[in-house]
Design a protein around this motif. Sequence first.
Motif, PDB file in Angstrom:
ATOM      1  N   VAL A  26      22.503  35.415  42.120  1.00  0.00           N
ATOM      2  CA  VAL A  26      23.394  35.792  43.219  1.00  0.00           C
ATOM      3  C   VAL A  26      23.867  34.544  43.959  1.00  0.00           C
ATOM      4  CG1 VAL A  26      23.532  37.002  45.427  1.00  0.00           C
ATOM      5  CG2 VAL A  26      22.458  38.114  43.472  1.00  0.00           C
ATOM      6  N   ALA A  27      22.970  33.605  44.211  1.00  0.00           N
ATOM      7  CA  ALA A  27      23.346  32.365  44.905  1.00  0.00           C
ATOM      8  C   ALA A  27      24.381  31.598  44.098  1.00  0.00           C
ATOM      9  CB  ALA A  27      22.109  31.502  45.142  1.00  0.00           C
ATOM     10  N   ARG A  28      24.217  31.548  42.783  1.00  0.00           N
ATOM     11  CA  ARG A  28      25.182  30.856  41.915  1.00  0.00           C
ATOM     12  C   ARG A  28      26.536  31.568  41.967  1.00  0.00           C
ATOM     13  NH1 ARG A  28      21.867  29.502  38.131  1.00  0.00           N
ATOM     14  NH2 ARG A  28      21.711  31.589  37.310  1.00  0.00           N
ATOM     15  N   TYR A  29      26.522  32.890  41.937  1.00  0.00           N
ATOM     16  CA  TYR A  29      27.769  33.662  41.997  1.00  0.00           C
ATOM     17  C   TYR A  29      28.499  33.408  43.316  1.00  0.00           C
ATOM     18  CZ  TYR A  29      30.848  37.627  42.713  1.00  0.00           C
ATOM     19  OH  TYR A  29      31.932  38.404  43.004  1.00  0.00           O
ATOM     20  N   VAL A  30      27.771  33.495  44.422  1.00  0.00           N
ATOM     21  CA  VAL A  30      28.380  33.311  45.743  1.00  0.00           C
ATOM     22  C   VAL A  30      28.893  31.876  45.890  1.00  0.00           C
ATOM     23  CG1 VAL A  30      27.894  33.247  48.226  1.00  0.00           C
ATOM     24  CG2 VAL A  30      27.089  35.158  46.847  1.00  0.00           C
ATOM     25  N   ALA A  31      28.126  30.902  45.416  1.00  0.00           N
ATOM     26  CA  ALA A  31      28.521  29.497  45.547  1.00  0.00           C
ATOM     27  C   ALA A  31      29.767  29.185  44.722  1.00  0.00           C
ATOM     28  CB  ALA A  31      27.373  28.587  45.117  1.00  0.00           C
ATOM     29  N   ARG A  32      29.909  29.798  43.566  1.00  0.00           N
ATOM     30  CA  ARG A  32      31.041  29.503  42.687  1.00  0.00           C
ATOM     31  C   ARG A  32      32.297  30.300  43.018  1.00  0.00           C
ATOM     32  NH1 ARG A  32      28.598  28.622  36.658  1.00  0.00           N
ATOM     33  NH2 ARG A  32      27.254  26.885  37.231  1.00  0.00           N
ATOM     34  N   LEU A  70      19.255  31.020  50.745  1.00  0.00           N
ATOM     35  CA  LEU A  70      20.144  30.016  51.350  1.00  0.00           C
ATOM     36  C   LEU A  70      19.957  28.651  50.692  1.00  0.00           C
ATOM     37  CD1 LEU A  70      19.899  30.871  55.148  1.00  0.00           C
ATOM     38  CD2 LEU A  70      21.780  31.373  53.575  1.00  0.00           C
ATOM     39  N   GLN A  71      18.715  28.306  50.430  1.00  0.00           N
ATOM     40  CA  GLN A  71      18.416  27.031  49.779  1.00  0.00           C
ATOM     41  C   GLN A  71      19.086  26.966  48.404  1.00  0.00           C
ATOM     42  OE1 GLN A  71      14.229  26.512  49.213  1.00  0.00           O
ATOM     43  NE2 GLN A  71      14.489  24.859  47.779  1.00  0.00           N
ATOM     44  N   GLN A  72      18.986  28.048  47.636  1.00  0.00           N
ATOM     45  CA  GLN A  72      19.586  28.077  46.302  1.00  0.00           C
ATOM     46  C   GLN A  72      21.105  28.030  46.372  1.00  0.00           C
ATOM     47  OE1 GLN A  72      17.884  27.762  43.403  1.00  0.00           O
ATOM     48  NE2 GLN A  72      16.231  27.404  44.848  1.00  0.00           N
ATOM     49  N   LYS A  73      21.683  28.730  47.336  1.00  0.00           N
ATOM     50  CA  LYS A  73      23.139  28.750  47.489  1.00  0.00           C
ATOM     51  C   LYS A  73      23.658  27.356  47.832  1.00  0.00           C
ATOM     52  CE  LYS A  73      25.225  30.512  51.126  1.00  0.00           C
ATOM     53  NZ  LYS A  73      25.828  31.403  52.128  1.00  0.00           N
ATOM     54  N   VAL A  74      23.035  26.700  48.771  1.00  0.00           N
ATOM     55  CA  VAL A  74      23.454  25.355  49.165  1.00  0.00           C
ATOM     56  C   VAL A  74      23.250  24.372  48.013  1.00  0.00           C
ATOM     57  CG1 VAL A  74      22.920  23.418  50.710  1.00  0.00           C
ATOM     58  CG2 VAL A  74      23.135  25.727  51.626  1.00  0.00           C
ATOM     59  N   SER A  75      22.150  24.502  47.312  1.00  0.00           N
ATOM     60  CA  SER A  75      21.880  23.633  46.167  1.00  0.00           C
ATOM     61  C   SER A  75      22.973  23.770  45.103  1.00  0.00           C
ATOM     62  CB  SER A  75      20.514  23.983  45.575  1.00  0.00           C
ATOM     63  OG  SER A  75      20.266  23.259  44.413  1.00  0.00           O
ATOM     64  N   GLU A  76      23.376  25.008  44.832  1.00  0.00           N
ATOM     65  CA  GLU A  76      24.441  25.247  43.845  1.00  0.00           C
ATOM     66  C   GLU A  76      25.777  24.701  44.343  1.00  0.00           C
ATOM     67  OE1 GLU A  76      26.133  26.451  40.255  1.00  0.00           O
ATOM     68  OE2 GLU A  76      24.045  26.217  40.828  1.00  0.00           O
ATOM     69  N   GLN A  77      26.073  24.877  45.622  1.00  0.00           N
ATOM     70  CA  GLN A  77      27.321  24.340  46.185  1.00  0.00           C
ATOM     71  C   GLN A  77      27.347  22.818  46.069  1.00  0.00           C
ATOM     72  OE1 GLN A  77      26.922  26.152  50.049  1.00  0.00           O
ATOM     73  NE2 GLN A  77      28.390  27.770  49.585  1.00  0.00           N
ATOM     74  N   CYS A  78      26.236  22.179  46.336  1.00  0.00           N
ATOM     75  CA  CYS A  78      26.159  20.719  46.211  1.00  0.00           C
ATOM     76  C   CYS A  78      26.328  20.291  44.758  1.00  0.00           C
ATOM     77  CB  CYS A  78      24.832  20.205  46.755  1.00  0.00           C
ATOM     78  SG  CYS A  78      24.692  20.332  48.536  1.00  0.00           S
ATOM     79  N   ARG A  79      25.718  21.038  43.844  1.00  0.00           N
ATOM     80  CA  ARG A  79      25.835  20.704  42.417  1.00  0.00           C
ATOM     81  C   ARG A  79      27.280  20.803  41.963  1.00  0.00           C
ATOM     82  NH1 ARG A  79      26.305  22.308  37.564  1.00  0.00           N
ATOM     83  NH2 ARG A  79      26.642  24.482  38.033  1.00  0.00           N
ATOM     84  N   ILE A  80      27.999  21.807  42.465  1.00  0.00           N
ATOM     85  CA  ILE A  80      29.396  21.997  42.094  1.00  0.00           C
ATOM     86  C   ILE A  80      30.255  20.856  42.642  1.00  0.00           C
ATOM     87  CG2 ILE A  80      31.424  23.447  42.502  1.00  0.00           C
ATOM     88  CD1 ILE A  80      29.455  25.860  42.431  1.00  0.00           C
ATOM     89  N   LEU A  81      29.973  20.438  43.854  1.00  0.00           N
ATOM     90  CA  LEU A  81      30.780  19.402  44.505  1.00  0.00           C
ATOM     91  C   LEU A  81      30.449  17.985  44.054  1.00  0.00           C
ATOM     92  CD1 LEU A  81      30.807  20.812  48.126  1.00  0.00           C
ATOM     93  CD2 LEU A  81      32.648  20.910  46.440  1.00  0.00           C
ATOM     94  N   ARG A  82      29.259  17.795  43.487  1.00  0.00           N
ATOM     95  CA  ARG A  82      28.839  16.471  43.041  1.00  0.00           C
ATOM     96  C   ARG A  82      29.745  16.010  41.907  1.00  0.00           C
ATOM     97  NH1 ARG A  82      23.754  17.218  40.574  1.00  0.00           N
ATOM     98  NH2 ARG A  82      23.163  18.068  42.582  1.00  0.00           N
ATOM     99  N   PRO A  83      30.279  14.796  42.001  1.00  0.00           N
ATOM    100  CA  PRO A  83      31.133  14.310  40.906  1.00  0.00           C
ATOM    101  C   PRO A  83      30.310  14.118  39.630  1.00  0.00           C
ATOM    102  CG  PRO A  83      30.762  12.584  42.548  1.00  0.00           C
ATOM    103  CD  PRO A  83      30.118  13.841  43.067  1.00  0.00           C
ATOM    104  N   HIS A  84      30.937  14.461  38.526  1.00  0.00           N
ATOM    105  CA  HIS A  84      30.274  14.333  37.222  1.00  0.00           C
ATOM    106  C   HIS A  84      30.706  13.034  36.567  1.00  0.00           C
ATOM    107  CE1 HIS A  84      28.851  18.441  37.391  1.00  0.00           C
ATOM    108  NE2 HIS A  84      30.058  18.801  37.788  1.00  0.00           N
ATOM    109  N   PRO A  85      29.759  12.328  35.911  1.00  0.00           N
ATOM    110  CA  PRO A  85      30.153  11.118  35.180  1.00  0.00           C
ATOM    111  C   PRO A  85      31.105  11.486  34.046  1.00  0.00           C
ATOM    112  CG  PRO A  85      27.742  11.334  35.332  1.00  0.00           C
ATOM    113  CD  PRO A  85      28.337  12.585  35.873  1.00  0.00           C
ATOM    114  N   ALA A  86      31.979  10.576  33.700  1.00  0.00           N
ATOM    115  CA  ALA A  86      32.941  10.820  32.623  1.00  0.00           C
ATOM    116  C   ALA A  86      32.202  11.175  31.331  1.00  0.00           C
ATOM    117  CB  ALA A  86      33.805   9.584  32.402  1.00  0.00           C
TER     118      ALA A  86
END
Length: 91
Positions: A26-32, A70-86
């Motif tokens: 659910v946290a992943r769904y809400v974050a994405r 809340l912790q999982q939701k924020v963690s997923e949001q941060c993972r999504i926003l974190r830039p990915h290496p090429a």
Amino acid sequence: MMEAPPPPTSLDHRVPAEERHRIERVARYVARDRDGDLAEAMLLRLLKITRNGRRWGFLAHDHPLHPYYLQQKVSEQCRILRPHPAGVPDR
């Protein structure tokens, strides 16, 4: 190469595996979702309508597992926003 799972947090050991899996999904769904606040509001409405606290109770602010959600939701949001290496695809 797959990304390693996040290290366990202080709340992880208290959450039963089945519940943890549901909360993380659910946290992943809400974050994405583009409008995560609306998705979360709809899920809270679903909780009120169905009164299925066993399944959706963690969405309520007074539930003991709400901080983990809340912790999982924020963690997923941060993972999504974190830039990915090429060259490293997003999961």
